[in-house]
Design a protein around this motif. Sequence first.
Motif: not given
Length: 291
Positions: A166-167, A170, A284, A287
Amino acid sequence: MEAVPPQDPRRGKALGAPVPDARLTAPLDEPASGSITVAFLISSDAQVIDFAGPWGVFEYVQVGDDRRRPFALYTVAATTAPVQVSGGMTIVPNHDVDTAPAPDIVVVPAMNLETLAPEALAWLHRVHERTAVTMSVCDGSFVLAQAGLLHGATATAHHHSYSALRAMFPDVDVVRGLRYIESGRTATSGGLTSGIDLALRVVERYHGRAIAQQTAAFLEYQGTGWMHPTSNSEFTDRPNSTPQHPLCPVCEMAIPVDTALTREHEGITWHLCGKWCADHFDATPARFIIR
């Protein structure tokens, strides 16, 4: 066969209304030649069970009175140089990306994205335009996403990789707790042995449930996830992380406090299991943080 109430893939709860037997959904037509070509993309550190499981499924499918084997299988890599996959096994690919026959199905196992050749990604993107199914097993979904094949699609991965997928991508709708997900002409499975179930589901789409059951019986495979994709529901809920028993926010693995790498973000100490996860968290952090 009695219809089964559909499940909400995000929560594993019945929605109430019955749906048709899965064998009636998304059927695939066998090519006029009668041979369904299956390419297995491999690269360094490819997980053996991710491709060996589906290979065994497709290898042992038999149809008709003459027990015809409809699937033609080959391995493909950026070059035909020997490839060392997981566990130290070495494989010599049947084809490179320039000589491989056009596939009807592509199987993509978990591989090391950092060493995957750009030529392999380009081949995957190119052949996907004409495949009936491009399927990934375990963290092979990262490869599909890197090749641009999961933009706006729903997908899954190994249960330790939901947050990372998911990170890192996205634009992919990552769904937890499913054995496999079919999204258009792509299909992604959960971890490792989930690929066997997705392969049996593909067999079912081509040749019906009876042939898929016959294949599973011949393999003495007792799993039923290919008929019940919500069977990974134990991984639906994100596990809880506490200061005493922290989970890595990237891979969600439990880690001892005294050996974890730590990062401070927004006034909170985050525990990470190793350098790979720490590097991705550093890049990140927002995220990976789910309140």
